[in-house]
Design an enzyme around this catalytic site. Structure first.
Site, PDB file in Angstrom:
ATOM      1  N   GLY A  73     -23.725  -9.909 -26.865  1.00  0.00           N
ATOM      2  CA  GLY A  73     -23.089 -10.843 -27.795  1.00  0.00           C
ATOM      3  C   GLY A  73     -22.846 -12.232 -27.222  1.00  0.00           C
ATOM      4  N   HIS A  82       3.144  -9.589   0.509  1.00  0.00           N
ATOM      5  CA  HIS A  82       3.290 -10.948   1.032  1.00  0.00           C
ATOM      6  C   HIS A  82       2.158 -11.245   1.999  1.00  0.00           C
ATOM      7  N   GLU A 106     -28.482  -5.199 -33.398  1.00  0.00           N
ATOM      8  CA  GLU A 106     -28.237  -6.519 -32.786  1.00  0.00           C
ATOM      9  C   GLU A 106     -29.468  -7.381 -32.994  1.00  0.00           C
ATOM     10  N   ARG A 160     -29.909 -10.514 -31.656  1.00  0.00           N
ATOM     11  CA  ARG A 160     -30.281 -11.292 -30.477  1.00  0.00           C
ATOM     12  C   ARG A 160     -31.346 -10.549 -29.655  1.00  0.00           C
ATOM     13  N   LYS A 213     -18.204 -18.887 -16.935  1.00  0.00           N
ATOM     14  CA  LYS A 213     -17.539 -18.603 -15.662  1.00  0.00           C
ATOM     15  C   LYS A 213     -18.498 -18.830 -14.492  1.00  0.00           C
ATOM     16  N   GLY A 215     -11.863 -31.799 -29.129  1.00  0.00           N
ATOM     17  CA  GLY A 215     -11.063 -30.576 -29.152  1.00  0.00           C
ATOM     18  C   GLY A 215     -10.574 -30.220 -27.762  1.00  0.00           C
ATOM     19  N   THR A 259     -31.101 -10.056 -26.546  1.00  0.00           N
ATOM     20  CA  THR A 259     -30.416  -9.304 -25.491  1.00  0.00           C
ATOM     21  C   THR A 259     -29.064  -8.815 -26.005  1.00  0.00           C
ATOM     22  N   LEU A 260     -28.557  -7.758 -25.376  1.00  0.00           N
ATOM     23  CA  LEU A 260     -27.255  -7.211 -25.779  1.00  0.00           C
ATOM     24  C   LEU A 260     -26.121  -8.028 -25.129  1.00  0.00           C
ATOM     25  N   ILE A 276     -12.389 -24.061 -24.907  1.00  0.00           N
ATOM     26  CA  ILE A 276     -13.779 -24.403 -24.593  1.00  0.00           C
ATOM     27  C   ILE A 276     -13.856 -25.844 -24.074  1.00  0.00           C
TER      28      ILE A 276
HETATM   29  P1  FAD Z   1     -19.729 -11.482 -30.392  1.00  0.00           P
HETATM   30  O1  FAD Z   1     -19.625 -11.445 -28.918  1.00  0.00           O
HETATM   31  O2  FAD Z   1     -19.849 -12.792 -31.054  1.00  0.00           O
HETATM   32  O3  FAD Z   1     -20.964 -10.556 -30.753  1.00  0.00           O
HETATM   33  C1  FAD Z   1     -21.406 -10.379 -32.054  1.00  0.00           C
HETATM   34  C2  FAD Z   1     -22.871 -10.056 -32.020  1.00  0.00           C
HETATM   35  O4  FAD Z   1     -23.258  -9.668 -33.337  1.00  0.00           O
HETATM   36  C3  FAD Z   1     -23.770 -11.224 -31.650  1.00  0.00           C
HETATM   37  O5  FAD Z   1     -24.582 -10.888 -30.559  1.00  0.00           O
HETATM   38  C4  FAD Z   1     -24.601 -11.490 -32.902  1.00  0.00           C
HETATM   39  O6  FAD Z   1     -25.946 -11.833 -32.600  1.00  0.00           O
HETATM   40  C5  FAD Z   1     -24.565 -10.145 -33.589  1.00  0.00           C
HETATM   41  N1  FAD Z   1     -24.706 -10.220 -35.042  1.00  0.00           N
HETATM   42  C6  FAD Z   1     -24.031 -11.015 -35.904  1.00  0.00           C
HETATM   43  N2  FAD Z   1     -24.402 -10.755 -37.167  1.00  0.00           N
HETATM   44  C7  FAD Z   1     -25.336  -9.781 -37.114  1.00  0.00           C
HETATM   45  C8  FAD Z   1     -26.082  -9.084 -38.082  1.00  0.00           C
HETATM   46  N3  FAD Z   1     -25.923  -9.305 -39.370  1.00  0.00           N
HETATM   47  N4  FAD Z   1     -26.976  -8.148 -37.644  1.00  0.00           N
HETATM   48  C9  FAD Z   1     -27.142  -7.888 -36.324  1.00  0.00           C
HETATM   49  N5  FAD Z   1     -26.434  -8.502 -35.366  1.00  0.00           N
HETATM   50  C10 FAD Z   1     -25.543  -9.432 -35.751  1.00  0.00           C
HETATM   51  N6  FAD Z   1     -13.356 -14.705 -24.395  1.00  0.00           N
HETATM   52  C11 FAD Z   1     -12.656 -14.216 -23.354  1.00  0.00           C
HETATM   53  O7  FAD Z   1     -11.914 -13.247 -23.524  1.00  0.00           O
HETATM   54  N7  FAD Z   1     -12.769 -14.766 -22.107  1.00  0.00           N
HETATM   55  C12 FAD Z   1     -13.559 -15.830 -21.859  1.00  0.00           C
HETATM   56  O8  FAD Z   1     -13.629 -16.296 -20.726  1.00  0.00           O
HETATM   57  C13 FAD Z   1     -14.298 -16.388 -22.941  1.00  0.00           C
HETATM   58  N8  FAD Z   1     -15.098 -17.440 -22.740  1.00  0.00           N
HETATM   59  C14 FAD Z   1     -15.831 -17.936 -23.794  1.00  0.00           C
HETATM   60  C15 FAD Z   1     -16.626 -19.043 -23.563  1.00  0.00           C
HETATM   61  C16 FAD Z   1     -17.380 -19.576 -24.600  1.00  0.00           C
HETATM   62  C17 FAD Z   1     -18.254 -20.774 -24.339  1.00  0.00           C
HETATM   63  C18 FAD Z   1     -17.342 -18.958 -25.886  1.00  0.00           C
HETATM   64  C19 FAD Z   1     -18.184 -19.509 -27.004  1.00  0.00           C
HETATM   65  C20 FAD Z   1     -16.536 -17.866 -26.118  1.00  0.00           C
HETATM   66  C21 FAD Z   1     -15.767 -17.351 -25.078  1.00  0.00           C
HETATM   67  N9  FAD Z   1     -14.909 -16.260 -25.256  1.00  0.00           N
HETATM   68  C22 FAD Z   1     -14.173 -15.776 -24.218  1.00  0.00           C
HETATM   69  C23 FAD Z   1     -14.783 -15.593 -26.571  1.00  0.00           C
HETATM   70  C24 FAD Z   1     -15.621 -14.303 -26.590  1.00  0.00           C
HETATM   71  O9  FAD Z   1     -16.964 -14.619 -26.302  1.00  0.00           O
HETATM   72  C25 FAD Z   1     -15.504 -13.631 -27.950  1.00  0.00           C
HETATM   73  O10 FAD Z   1     -14.148 -13.419 -28.269  1.00  0.00           O
HETATM   74  C26 FAD Z   1     -16.218 -12.284 -27.944  1.00  0.00           C
HETATM   75  O11 FAD Z   1     -17.577 -12.431 -27.610  1.00  0.00           O
HETATM   76  C27 FAD Z   1     -16.092 -11.611 -29.309  1.00  0.00           C
HETATM   77  O12 FAD Z   1     -16.747 -10.388 -29.289  1.00  0.00           O
HETATM   78  P2  FAD Z   1     -17.368  -9.737 -30.600  1.00  0.00           P
HETATM   79  O13 FAD Z   1     -17.980  -8.457 -30.156  1.00  0.00           O
HETATM   80  O14 FAD Z   1     -16.360  -9.710 -31.672  1.00  0.00           O
HETATM   81  O15 FAD Z   1     -18.499 -10.753 -31.095  1.00  0.00           O
HETATM   82  P1  NAD Z   2      -9.648 -23.838 -29.908  1.00  0.00           P
HETATM   83  O1  NAD Z   2      -9.096 -23.405 -31.189  1.00  0.00           O
HETATM   84  O2  NAD Z   2      -9.150 -23.227 -28.638  1.00  0.00           O
HETATM   85  O3  NAD Z   2      -9.467 -25.421 -29.747  1.00  0.00           O
HETATM   86  C1  NAD Z   2      -9.956 -26.329 -30.680  1.00  0.00           C
HETATM   87  C2  NAD Z   2      -9.161 -27.616 -30.584  1.00  0.00           C
HETATM   88  O4  NAD Z   2      -9.798 -28.621 -31.348  1.00  0.00           O
HETATM   89  C3  NAD Z   2      -7.735 -27.494 -31.114  1.00  0.00           C
HETATM   90  O5  NAD Z   2      -6.853 -27.918 -30.112  1.00  0.00           O
HETATM   91  C4  NAD Z   2      -7.741 -28.392 -32.352  1.00  0.00           C
HETATM   92  O6  NAD Z   2      -6.490 -28.999 -32.566  1.00  0.00           O
HETATM   93  C5  NAD Z   2      -8.803 -29.412 -31.991  1.00  0.00           C
HETATM   94  N1  NAD Z   2      -9.458 -30.110 -33.119  1.00  0.00           N
HETATM   95  C6  NAD Z   2      -9.851 -29.587 -34.312  1.00  0.00           C
HETATM   96  N2  NAD Z   2     -10.468 -30.534 -35.059  1.00  0.00           N
HETATM   97  C7  NAD Z   2     -10.466 -31.686 -34.328  1.00  0.00           C
HETATM   98  C8  NAD Z   2     -10.964 -33.023 -34.540  1.00  0.00           C
HETATM   99  N3  NAD Z   2     -11.608 -33.365 -35.657  1.00  0.00           N
HETATM  100  N4  NAD Z   2     -10.780 -33.947 -33.579  1.00  0.00           N
HETATM  101  C9  NAD Z   2     -10.128 -33.618 -32.430  1.00  0.00           C
HETATM  102  N5  NAD Z   2      -9.649 -32.379 -32.172  1.00  0.00           N
HETATM  103  C10 NAD Z   2      -9.825 -31.420 -33.098  1.00  0.00           C
HETATM  104  O7  NAD Z   2     -11.231 -23.627 -30.055  1.00  0.00           O
HETATM  105  P2  NAD Z   2     -12.395 -23.673 -28.975  1.00  0.00           P
HETATM  106  O8  NAD Z   2     -11.946 -24.322 -27.729  1.00  0.00           O
HETATM  107  O9  NAD Z   2     -13.587 -24.166 -29.697  1.00  0.00           O
HETATM  108  O10 NAD Z   2     -12.589 -22.122 -28.666  1.00  0.00           O
HETATM  109  C11 NAD Z   2     -12.962 -21.207 -29.705  1.00  0.00           C
HETATM  110  C12 NAD Z   2     -12.530 -19.818 -29.387  1.00  0.00           C
HETATM  111  O11 NAD Z   2     -13.248 -19.281 -28.297  1.00  0.00           O
HETATM  112  C13 NAD Z   2     -11.060 -19.756 -29.042  1.00  0.00           C
HETATM  113  O12 NAD Z   2     -10.429 -19.010 -30.037  1.00  0.00           O
HETATM  114  C14 NAD Z   2     -10.968 -19.056 -27.748  1.00  0.00           C
HETATM  115  O13 NAD Z   2     -10.085 -17.986 -27.823  1.00  0.00           O
HETATM  116  C15 NAD Z   2     -12.374 -18.553 -27.449  1.00  0.00           C
HETATM  117  N6  NAD Z   2     -12.642 -18.861 -26.040  1.00  0.00           N
HETATM  118  C16 NAD Z   2     -11.892 -18.247 -25.081  1.00  0.00           C
HETATM  119  C17 NAD Z   2     -12.070 -18.572 -23.771  1.00  0.00           C
HETATM  120  C18 NAD Z   2     -11.218 -17.905 -22.752  1.00  0.00           C
HETATM  121  O14 NAD Z   2     -10.617 -16.898 -23.078  1.00  0.00           O
HETATM  122  N7  NAD Z   2     -11.156 -18.403 -21.535  1.00  0.00           N
HETATM  123  C19 NAD Z   2     -12.996 -19.520 -23.391  1.00  0.00           C
HETATM  124  C20 NAD Z   2     -13.726 -20.141 -24.387  1.00  0.00           C
HETATM  125  C21 NAD Z   2     -13.544 -19.792 -25.712  1.00  0.00           C
END
Ligand code: FAD
Ligand code: NAD
Length: 471
Positions: A44, A450, A37, A39, A55, A182, A41-42, A186
């Site tokens: 991701g 309930h 990794e 980063r 959250k 978008g 910290t662990l 997010i």
């Molecule tokens: P990641 O969590 O992206 O972890 C990958 C890790 O690999 C990273 O730490 C990176 O540094 C490391 N890495 C990459 N390349 C290399 C390399 N070459 N060598 C060493 N390390 C490397 N999902 C939900 O289900 N619920 C939510 O509420 C939710 N909220 C989100 C809110 C935000 C703002 C964002 C951005 C995402 C959210 N997601 C949510 C999506 C969720 O974070 C991802 O789906 C999830 O983290 C994916 O897990 P992963 O293990 O595939 O990758």
């Molecule tokens: P998203 O795919 O959910 O939404 C992106 C939106 O941007 C779409 O509705 C798309 O039509 C719109 N868009 C694209 N180009 C545009 C433009 N030029 N102008 C206006 N609108 C445009 O992507 P996101 O919200 O960035 O989230 C990314 C990923 O992270 C998602 O796949 C989601 O699953 C994950 N995520 C999950 C959670 C959760 O589970 N609660 C929270 C945050 C993120």
């Protein structure tokens, strides 16, 4: 079980929810395991800059909003809240610290070695991690995803004018006017945080509705709910450019179908148009592994890539980019490497948007169900409004509904959608019922406590048969 020609049985690249969970499961199964990794910290994206910090801010801002905008007063609690944004950020940072350190503890407990640094493949069994060569019999790619850039728009999180989700989590003051590009998950979660804290939020969405991928009724209701909460929605509109001058941004917007451009000013612009898989610098070319058109690594049902002994899971492979999907794939992949049968049912992955109310779903949307079965008459739909649920009504949470889509012939549940304050928790029972092949009748005849919001799930199931009690 150890093969002594390699340093490790398993090397996992990436310590997000996919990678760290895969590493722990592999170690639990007796495999000598390391996890690379880069980063500090662990955990991701999810623990550091995603699920958890968002959250933390959503939860805290919900309390502020309830105090500031009358929800507490409705229950006889009269307060005038004062926002201490620094302290709010402090509790976010504490949550992240605690949980990322927790993963470090779990690694030590399970004897998973953390190799710090960026991993690059040298060949299919050896990887350079920050100058050290680490060899392993099997290697799992779990490198996750990062923000999709918008061409012509430069994100600078330090300046806090044009930010991505990481920047939007850390704003040091509440923007007066925020534009979210978008209307996906997010955009709506981050938009909700800053809207609650006092920003004037506009969401610009390219499509004709918010939340692509969710059920049509849910998407329509989402637009009504977010407008009621004070957000301005500009649907069917695309952002074609953002110019920054000092602390102000000017956005250029165009109708999605083409037409005259308009401009809009903002103090803060959030770019949230999706995420893309992380494969840059991974050295995939050194092992002859190609990505698909979307930049993802394709795998078979067992998470094997086209290269022998190299596996892939999480956001870097096709499917919803969700932490729990990555985790389940991590467990299954490690089990497959250990010779067991690891399976993920990709048809039943719940999705939740953690706004207030929450929006949740699992399985097929109504539109998908009709398309799959080929005829509207082949499905039955039951819907129950939260307004008629005694607990939601008592708690002053009237918005939303539960909707169950079942096969008209077999009654098997095909999809469940919920908008409710606790929809994210409620959807678990639907996922479990579907995993067990439940019919809507099975849910309708399950006794629900309930007064709970979950009774709306039972009533929606009763509505599939046309016989709900409370509407
Ligand atoms: P990641 O969590 O992206 O972890 C990958 C890790 O690999 C990273 O730490 C990176 O540094 C490391 N890495 C990459 N390349 C290399 C390399 N070459 N060598 C060493 N390390 C490397 N999902 C939900 O289900 N619920 C939510 O509420 C939710 N909220 C989100 C809110 C935000 C703002 C964002 C951005 C995402 C959210 N997601 C949510 C999506 C969720 O974070 C991802 O789906 C999830 O983290 C994916 O897990 P992963 O293990 O595939 O990758
Ligand atoms: P998203 O795919 O959910 O939404 C992106 C939106 O941007 C779409 O509705 C798309 O039509 C719109 N868009 C694209 N180009 C545009 C433009 N030029 N102008 C206006 N609108 C445009 O992507 P996101 O919200 O960035 O989230 C990314 C990923 O992270 C998602 O796949 C989601 O699953 C994950 N995520 C999950 C959670 C959760 O589970 N609660 C929270 C945050 C993120």
């Amino acid at each position: 079980m150890a093969d002594h020609s390699y340093d490790y049985d398993v090397l996992v690249i990436g310590a997000g929810p996919g990678g760290y969970v895969a590493a722990i499961r592999a170690a639990q199964l007796g495999l000598k395991t390391a996890c690379a990794e880069s980063r500090e910290t662990l955990g991701g994206t999810c623990l550091n800059v995603g699920c958890i910090p968002s959250k933390a801010m959503l939860h805290a801002s919900e309390f502020y909003d309830a105090a500031a905008n009358g929800a507490m007063a409705d229950m006889g609690i009269e307060v005038k809240p004062k926002l201490n944004l620094e302290a709010m950020h402090g509790q976010r940072i504490d949550a992240v610290d605690g949980l990322t350190k927790g993963i470090e503890f779990l690694f030590k407990k399970n004897k998973v070695d953390w190799k710090k640094g960026l991993a690059t493949f040298k060949d299919a069994h050896s990887v350079d991690v920050g100058g050290e060569t680490v060899t392993a019999k099997d290697i799992i790619i779990a490198t996750g995803s990062s923000v999709t850039p918008l061409p012509g728009v430069e994100v600078d999180n330090d300046k806090q004018v044009v930010v991505d989700s990481t920047g939007a989590l850390e704003l040091s003051k509440v923007p007066k006017k925020m534009v979210v590009i978008g209307g996906g998950v997010i955009g709506l979660e981050m938009g909700s945080i800053w809207n609650r804290l006092g920003a004037d939020v506009t969401v610009v969405e390219f499509l004709d509705q918010l939340l692509p991928g969710m059920d049509g009724d849910v998407r329509k209701e989402a637009a009504k709910i977010f407008k009621k909460q004070g957000m301005t929605l500009k649907l069917k509109t695309k952002v074609t450019g953002v110019a920054v001058k000092g602390k102000k941004a000017t956005l250029t917007l165009e109708p999605a179908a083409g037409g005259d451009a308009e401009t809009m000013e903002a103090d803060c612009v959030l770019v949230s148009i999706g995420r893309r898989p992380n494969t840059d610098g991974l050295g995939l070319e050194n092992i002859g592994l190609e990505t698909n058109k979307r930049g993802q690594i394709e795998t078979d049902h067992d998470f094997r890539t086209s290269v022998d002994s190299v596996w892939a899971i999480g956001d870097v492979v096709p499917g919803p980019m969700l932490a729990h999907k990555a985790e389940d794939e991590g467990i299954a992949c490690a089990e497959n490497i250990a010779g067991q049968t690891g399976i993920v049912n990709h048809d039943i992955i719940p999705g939740v948007v953690y706004t207030l109310p929450e929006f949740a779903g699992v399985g097929l949307t109504q539109e998908e169900a009709i398309e799959k079965l080929g005829d509207k008459a082949k499905i039955k739909v039951g819907k129950f409004p939260m307004m008629a649920n005694s607990r939601a009504k008592t708690n002053h949470e009237p918005d939303g509904f539960v909707k169950i889509i079942a096969d008209a012939e077999t009654d098997r549940v095909l999809g469940v959608w919920a908008i409710a304050s606790v929809a994210g928790t409620m959807i678990a029972q639907a996922a479990q019922a579907m995993e067990f092949g439940a019919t809507s009748e099975d849910i309708a005849y399950t006794c629900h406590a309930h007064p709970t919001h979950s009774e709306a799930m039972k009533e929606a199931a009763m509505a599939v048969q046309g016989k709900p009690i409370h509407i």
